[in-house]
Every structure is written in structure tokens, then in C-alpha cells.
Enzyme design. Structure first.
Site, PDB file in Angstrom:
ATOM      1  N   CYS A  56      -3.388  -3.736   4.402  1.00 58.61           N
ATOM      2  CA  CYS A  56      -2.469  -4.808   4.839  1.00 58.61           C
ATOM      3  C   CYS A  56      -2.864  -6.178   4.305  1.00 58.61           C
ATOM      4  O   CYS A  56      -2.173  -7.167   4.572  1.00 58.61           O
ATOM      5  CB  CYS A  56      -2.412  -4.866   6.364  1.00 58.61           C
ATOM      6  SG  CYS A  56      -1.792  -3.355   7.078  1.00 58.61           S
ATOM      7  N   GLU A  96       0.843  -1.188   0.000  1.00 59.85           N
ATOM      8  CA  GLU A  96       0.000   0.000   0.000  1.00 59.85           C
ATOM      9  C   GLU A  96       0.884   1.245   0.000  1.00 59.85           C
ATOM     10  O   GLU A  96       0.401   2.357   0.167  1.00 59.85           O
ATOM     11  CB  GLU A  96      -0.957   0.004   1.188  1.00 59.85           C
ATOM     12  CG  GLU A  96      -0.304  -0.174   2.541  1.00 59.85           C
ATOM     13  CD  GLU A  96      -1.311  -0.171   3.672  1.00 59.85           C
ATOM     14  OE1 GLU A  96      -1.979   0.848   3.853  1.00 59.85           O
ATOM     15  OE2 GLU A  96      -1.424  -1.199   4.370  1.00 59.85           O
ATOM     16  N   HIS A 103      -2.255 -10.603  11.823  1.00 62.18           N
ATOM     17  CA  HIS A 103      -1.694  -9.334  11.358  1.00 62.18           C
ATOM     18  C   HIS A 103      -1.454  -8.505  12.619  1.00 62.18           C
ATOM     19  O   HIS A 103      -2.366  -8.345  13.438  1.00 62.18           O
ATOM     20  CB  HIS A 103      -2.689  -8.629  10.424  1.00 62.18           C
ATOM     21  CG  HIS A 103      -2.378  -7.177  10.245  1.00 62.18           C
ATOM     22  ND1 HIS A 103      -1.180  -6.757   9.718  1.00 62.18           N
ATOM     23  CD2 HIS A 103      -3.074  -6.046  10.558  1.00 62.18           C
ATOM     24  CE1 HIS A 103      -1.166  -5.433   9.698  1.00 62.18           C
ATOM     25  NE2 HIS A 103      -2.294  -4.983  10.208  1.00 62.18           N
TER      26      HIS A 103
HETATM   27  P1  HMG Z   1      -3.719   5.677  21.948  1.00 67.33           P
HETATM   28  O1  HMG Z   1      -4.888   6.597  22.057  1.00 67.33           O
HETATM   29  O2  HMG Z   1      -2.368   6.251  21.944  1.00 67.33           O
HETATM   30  O3  HMG Z   1      -3.655   4.637  23.112  1.00 67.33           O
HETATM   31  O4  HMG Z   1      -3.960   4.820  20.640  1.00 67.33           O
HETATM   32  P2  HMG Z   1      -4.772   4.203  24.196  1.00 67.33           P
HETATM   33  O5  HMG Z   1      -5.070   5.336  25.085  1.00 67.33           O
HETATM   34  O6  HMG Z   1      -5.895   3.498  23.491  1.00 67.33           O
HETATM   35  O7  HMG Z   1      -3.883   3.177  25.019  1.00 67.33           O
HETATM   36  C1  HMG Z   1      -3.389   2.028  24.423  1.00 67.33           C
HETATM   37  C2  HMG Z   1      -3.272   0.965  25.488  1.00 67.33           C
HETATM   38  O8  HMG Z   1      -2.237   1.343  26.413  1.00 67.33           O
HETATM   39  C3  HMG Z   1      -4.542   0.804  26.338  1.00 67.33           C
HETATM   40  O9  HMG Z   1      -4.678  -0.585  26.617  1.00 67.33           O
HETATM   41  C4  HMG Z   1      -4.208   1.547  27.611  1.00 67.33           C
HETATM   42  O10 HMG Z   1      -4.934   1.086  28.743  1.00 67.33           O
HETATM   43  C5  HMG Z   1      -2.735   1.232  27.739  1.00 67.33           C
HETATM   44  P3  HMG Z   1      -5.990  -1.388  26.122  1.00 67.33           P
HETATM   45  O11 HMG Z   1      -7.132  -0.777  26.819  1.00 67.33           O
HETATM   46  O12 HMG Z   1      -6.060  -1.150  24.626  1.00 67.33           O
HETATM   47  O13 HMG Z   1      -5.711  -2.791  26.479  1.00 67.33           O
HETATM   48  N1  HMG Z   1      -1.995   2.174  28.587  1.00 67.33           N
HETATM   49  C6  HMG Z   1      -1.035   1.802  29.450  1.00 67.33           C
HETATM   50  N2  HMG Z   1      -0.544   0.587  29.778  1.00 67.33           N
HETATM   51  C7  HMG Z   1       0.466   0.545  30.727  1.00 67.33           C
HETATM   52  N3  HMG Z   1       0.938   1.646  31.343  1.00 67.33           N
HETATM   53  C8  HMG Z   1       0.475   2.878  31.037  1.00 67.33           C
HETATM   54  C9  HMG Z   1      -0.561   2.994  30.064  1.00 67.33           C
HETATM   55  N4  HMG Z   1      -1.241   4.025  29.523  1.00 67.33           N
HETATM   56  C10 HMG Z   1      -2.105   3.521  28.613  1.00 67.33           C
HETATM   57  N5  HMG Z   1       0.968   3.955  31.648  1.00 67.33           N
HETATM   58  C11 HMG Z   1      -3.740   3.180  18.924  1.00 67.33           C
HETATM   59  C12 HMG Z   1      -3.455   3.520  20.379  1.00 67.33           C
HETATM   60  C13 HMG Z   1      -3.263   1.769  18.631  1.00 67.33           C
HETATM   61  C14 HMG Z   1      -5.233   3.285  18.625  1.00 67.33           C
HETATM   62  C15 HMG Z   1      -2.964   4.207  18.037  1.00 67.33           C
HETATM   63  O14 HMG Z   1      -1.588   4.014  18.209  1.00 67.33           O
HETATM   64  C16 HMG Z   1      -3.298   4.088  16.565  1.00 67.33           C
HETATM   65  O15 HMG Z   1      -4.242   4.721  16.087  1.00 67.33           O
HETATM   66  N6  HMG Z   1      -2.513   3.284  15.781  1.00 67.33           N
HETATM   67  C17 HMG Z   1      -2.764   3.081  14.348  1.00 67.33           C
HETATM   68  C18 HMG Z   1      -4.005   2.258  14.069  1.00 67.33           C
HETATM   69  C19 HMG Z   1      -3.866   0.797  14.382  1.00 67.33           C
HETATM   70  O16 HMG Z   1      -2.778   0.268  14.499  1.00 67.33           O
HETATM   71  N7  HMG Z   1      -5.006   0.095  14.457  1.00 67.33           N
HETATM   72  C20 HMG Z   1      -5.015  -1.344  14.665  1.00 67.33           C
HETATM   73  C21 HMG Z   1      -6.172  -2.053  13.968  1.00 67.33           C
HETATM   74  S1  HMG Z   1      -6.319  -1.595  12.249  1.00 67.33           S
HETATM   75  C22 HMG Z   1      -5.089  -2.526  11.433  1.00 67.33           C
HETATM   76  O17 HMG Z   1      -4.518  -3.406  11.996  1.00 67.33           O
HETATM   77  C23 HMG Z   1      -4.770  -2.167  10.010  1.00 67.33           C
HETATM   78  C24 HMG Z   1      -3.494  -1.367   9.828  1.00 67.33           C
HETATM   79  O18 HMG Z   1      -2.371  -2.198   9.957  1.00 67.33           O
HETATM   80  C25 HMG Z   1      -3.495  -0.669   8.470  1.00 67.33           C
HETATM   81  C26 HMG Z   1      -3.688  -1.507   7.212  1.00 67.33           C
HETATM   82  O19 HMG Z   1      -4.485  -2.423   7.128  1.00 67.33           O
HETATM   83  O20 HMG Z   1      -3.057  -1.131   6.230  1.00 67.33           O
HETATM   84  C27 HMG Z   1      -3.344  -0.262  10.865  1.00 67.33           C
END
Ligand code: HMG
Length: 390
Positions: free
Chosen positions: A110, A78, A232
Site C-alpha cells: 500500500c 500492487e 492508511h
Molecule cells: P478477525 O480475527 O476477524 O477479528 O480479524 P478480531 O477477532 O481481531 O476482531 C476484530 C475487532 O472486532 C476486535 O476489536 C474485536 O474485539 C471486535 P479490537 O480488539 O481489535 O479493538 N469485535 C466486536 N466488536 C463489537 N461487537 C462484536 C465483536 N466481535 C469482535 N460482536 C483482521 C480482523 C483485521 C485482522 C482481519 O480482517 C484481517 O486479517 N484483515 C486483513 C489484514 C489487515 O487489514 N491488516 C491491517 C494492518 S496491515 C495493512 O494495513 C496493510 C494492508 O493494507 C496491505 C498492504 O499494505 O498492501 C492490509
């Protein structure tokens, strides 16, 4: 019997330590290392792009016999380098594959490499004496200081698909699903992806659970029929979030086995990051190279491929006798341990470096001093991308 005969990955040899990045961004490092589940993130120099990374992943696999018998090259990506010319056509040239092969890219976030793998398996089923080269190659970019920053990465996975494969036979039944959604996408005018992070996580989990119900209904297979599941992995906690709900009613012994093997499947992604199309196959390599003492021939492995936008598929494979002899574990360990740990300043410079092409389409540069890869991007001449080989 058709499946994956050889498999390898490549990632650039520069990375950023995510504890350092967390401190610099004023975030608790545990959020990145435990909450997200990532320790290091590969950062590509300007001399590594989707084409050079793909060539670097495929090159170590190829024998004279492969070069003469690969009739199909499919690249899932992509983050291609041209709106028209395929990455696969560059690869055909760089790797010196015989002229009478077809070369094509497939795109669906992906999911592209999985579409390529399925196309290759069908192709070899029809032409059992021929081989196919399947590559997933991408650079994942959300931007500095963005919500997705910690889930970036760069790398490629290359696989040779053949009859009588040495690693895993791909089974015939699989189930796919499509829903047109905007969880993650990148408009043509944007260099970075746009993402609805929370929605993307929810979509990933619901695709897996819906597909699992449909898959088990169609095949009559249950979790007991599986030794491991590979996912993935946009970040290493993601697959576990999808897996845990279906394990709830599982007997402790099988639940423990699947969770233990899940952990093995995440080692490489934890230190590389999201490589988009290659990610699922990086998980597979991580599993078979780290859990090889507990896995044996005929063990069934489940695969969950997810590409935002969104298309997903569950398919399965059975490990074949002697698979351990065909793994490149030592080379992979060397690649990862010899990488350069970038300072925040160098990461920022590397991330923002761009080609400055003049009006005649020229900008040639020397291979970045940090880059010791075999294939590298040299820049453009007359609007044509040029590659070098060490
Ligand atoms: P965010 O807002 O930075 O993080 O976004 P959050 O607030 O949701 O926290 C993440 C986790 O850390 C949570 O755990 C928190 O509790 C924990 P969960 O509730 O999820 O189990 N946390 C802590 N843990 C320990 N100590 C602490 C602490 N603070 C918080 N102090 C997000 C995270 C992944 C959403 C963001 O990074 C993002 O948008 N990433 C890109 C999108 C993505 O990867 N999506 C995945 C599914 S889509 C996919 O896989 C396709 C893709 O590969 C693209 C394609 O297909 O081409 C992305």
C-alpha cells in the site's frame, strides 16, 4: 511551493452491505460495523480493473493544460494487470497525455502511491513549470469467507502535483522506515493475499509509534502543531488503534480535535473498504470534504502511509488558501449514493467471475450491465488488454 493541486477518487458502483454479509456468515454484524468499523465494501465487476479504475479517477481532473504539461505519470499499485507493462503506460494512452511524458509503476504494497507522490513532488521541485499525475489503484482480495474478507475493497485515487497547488503544500521533512517482514504478501502464483492479521495490526501500530518518535525528534514538532492525522485505512478502526496511544498525554482540547478529525477522515473508507495504495489519500479527501468548516488554510495535516512487507512514512502538508473551492465533494456523494447494493448471490458471482482466455489470447465481453463508468475493461484480444470509453 509544491503539492497536490487536484484530487479525485473512483470506486466501482457495486457494493455489498456488510451487515448482510455478517448475517450470512453467522457473525454478529456489530463485529464488522463497530469492531472492524466497516459498513459497505466495493465489489468490482469484471469490466473494472486497476487500469480502468485509475483512468476513471484521473479523467475528471484533466484540462487541456494538464494534458500538455504532465511530464510524469506514476501509478502505485500492487494489483497491476501485467508483469511487465506498467498501468501508467495504459493510462498515458487512455487519457491522451502528450507523447513526451514518462510513465512508470511503483510497487511496495500500500506504500506505492506515497513513493509516487514523493517522486512527483521532487520532480516538480526540479521542474516547476511541469506537472505530475500520481495514481493509487487497486483491488483488495483475500477471498470469500476468509479472515480478511470484510477488509476488501476496490478503487483508485488520482492526484495532480504542481507548483502553487490549490489544495495542499507538501512539506520537505518526512521520515520513512523499512523492515522486511511477512505480515501480508501475495506470491506471484496467488490471486489472493496471504495475511497474518494480528501481526499486521501490530506491525502497523509499531511502525507508526516508532516513526512518530523519530519524526518529532527531527522536526521538534508536537501534536499541537497538527490539525489532523490521515492514515492508511485497511479498515477504519486501524488508524485509531495507532493514534490513541500517542494521544494519551495530550491536553483534552487537542485530543478531541484530532479524534474528531480522525472520524471525518474515515467516512469514505467505511463505505468503500481497503483500496490499498489509494487508501491514505481517500482518508485525506474524506477529511477535507467533511471537516472543511473546521479546517483553514495553513492547517498542518499529518499523513501516515503504511505498506505491508513493510515500508512506512510520516510526512506532512499545509492546506492552502481556497482549498475548499477545489474539492469534488458533490461528485463523490453522487458516486457513493448511486451505487447498487448487491445480494450475497450476486456478490459471490461477481467475485468469482474470471476471464476465460482461449489459446490465442482472446476473450472479449460486453461492459457489465451494472457498470456505468466512463472507462471499462473489454477483455483481451491476441493476449492484449483492451479498454473502452463511454
Ligand atoms: P478477525 O480475527 O476477524 O477479528 O480479524 P478480531 O477477532 O481481531 O476482531 C476484530 C475487532 O472486532 C476486535 O476489536 C474485536 O474485539 C471486535 P479490537 O480488539 O481489535 O479493538 N469485535 C466486536 N466488536 C463489537 N461487537 C462484536 C465483536 N466481535 C469482535 N460482536 C483482521 C480482523 C483485521 C485482522 C482481519 O480482517 C484481517 O486479517 N484483515 C486483513 C489484514 C489487515 O487489514 N491488516 C491491517 C494492518 S496491515 C495493512 O494495513 C496493510 C494492508 O493494507 C496491505 C498492504 O499494505 O498492501 C492490509
Amino acid at each position: 511551493m509544491v503539492g497536490i493541486d487536484k484530487i479525485n477518487f473512483y470506486t466501482p458502483n457495486t457494493y455489498i452491505d456488510l451487515e448482510e454479509l455478517a448475517k450470512h456468515r453467522g457473525v454478529d454484524p456489530a463485529k464488522f460495523t463497530i469492531g472492524i468499523g466497516q459498513s459497505k465494501m466495493s465489489v468490482p465487476p469484471i469490466s473494472q480493473d486497476t487500469v480502468s479504475m485509475a483512468a476513471n479517477a484521473a479523467y475528471p481532473l484533466l484540462t487541456e493544460n494538464d494534458l500538455n504539461n504532465i511530464d510524469l505519470i506514476v501509478v502505485g499499485t500492487e494489483t497491476g494487470v501485467d508483469e511487465s507493462k506498467s498501468v501508467a503506460s495504459f493510462i498515458h494512452d487512455l487519457l491522451d497525455i502528450h507523447p513526451f511524458a514518462k510513465s512508470v509503476d511503483l510497487k511496495q504494497a500500500c506504500f506505492g502511491a506515497t513513493a509516487g507522490l514523493m517522486m512527483a513532488v521532487d520532480f516538480v521541485r526540479l521542474h516547476p513549470d511541469k506537472k505530475a499525475l500520481v495514481i493509487g489503484s487497486d483491488i483488495s482480495r483475500y477471498g470469500l469467507n476468509s479472515s480478511g474478507e470484510v477488509t476488501q475493497g476496490a478503487g483508485s485515487v488520482a492526484m495532480i502535483v504542481s507548483s502553487n497547488p490549490k489544495i495542499i503544500e507538501i512539506e520537505e521533512t518526512s521520515v520513512s522506515m523499512t523492515k522486511s517482514i511477512f505480515d501480508f504478501w501475495r506470491p506471484n502464483y496467488s490471486k489472493t493475499a496471504i495475511v497474518d492479521g494480528k501481526f499486521s495490526n501490530e506491525a502497523y501500530i509499531s511502525f507508526f509509534s516508532e516513526l512518530w518518535v523519530e519524526y518529532s525528534k527531527r522536526t521538534n514538532l508536537s501534536l499541537e502543531d497538527f490539525s489532523a492525522f490521515c492514515f492508511h485505512l485497511p479498515y477504519t478502526k486501524m488508524g485509531k488503534k495507532a493514534l490513541l496511544p500517542i494521544l494519551e498525554k495530550e491536553a483534552p482540547k487537542n485530543k478531541d480535535l484530532l479524534l474528531e478529525n480522525y472520524q471525518y477522515s474515515t467516512n469514505y473508507s467505511r463505505d468503500i473498504g481497503n483500496i490499498y495504495t489509494g487508501s491514505l489519500y481517500l482518508s485525506f479527501m474524506s477529511l477535507i470534504e467533511h471537516a472543511s468548516s473546521s479546517l483553514t488554510a495553513t492547517d498542518r495535516i499529518g499523513f501516515f502511509s503504511y505498506g505491508s512487507g513493510a515500508v512506512a512514512e510520516i510526512f506532512t502538508g499545509k492546506l492552502v488558501d481556497g482549498f475548499k473551492d477545489s474539492l469534488l465533494s458533490a461528485e463523490h456523494e453522487k458516486l457513493l449514493t448511486n451505487r447498487i447494493d448487491l445480494s450475497i448471490e450476486d456478490y459471490t458471482t461477481m467475485f468469482t467471475k474470471e476471464l476465460s482466455i482461449d489459446s490465442d489470447g482472446n476473450h472479449l465481453f460486453n461492459q457489465d450491465k451494472t457498470d456505468n463508468s466512463i472507462f471499462f475493461f473489454k477483455g483481451t484480444e491476441n493476449h492484449q488488454r483492451l479498454y473502452g470509453k463511454n
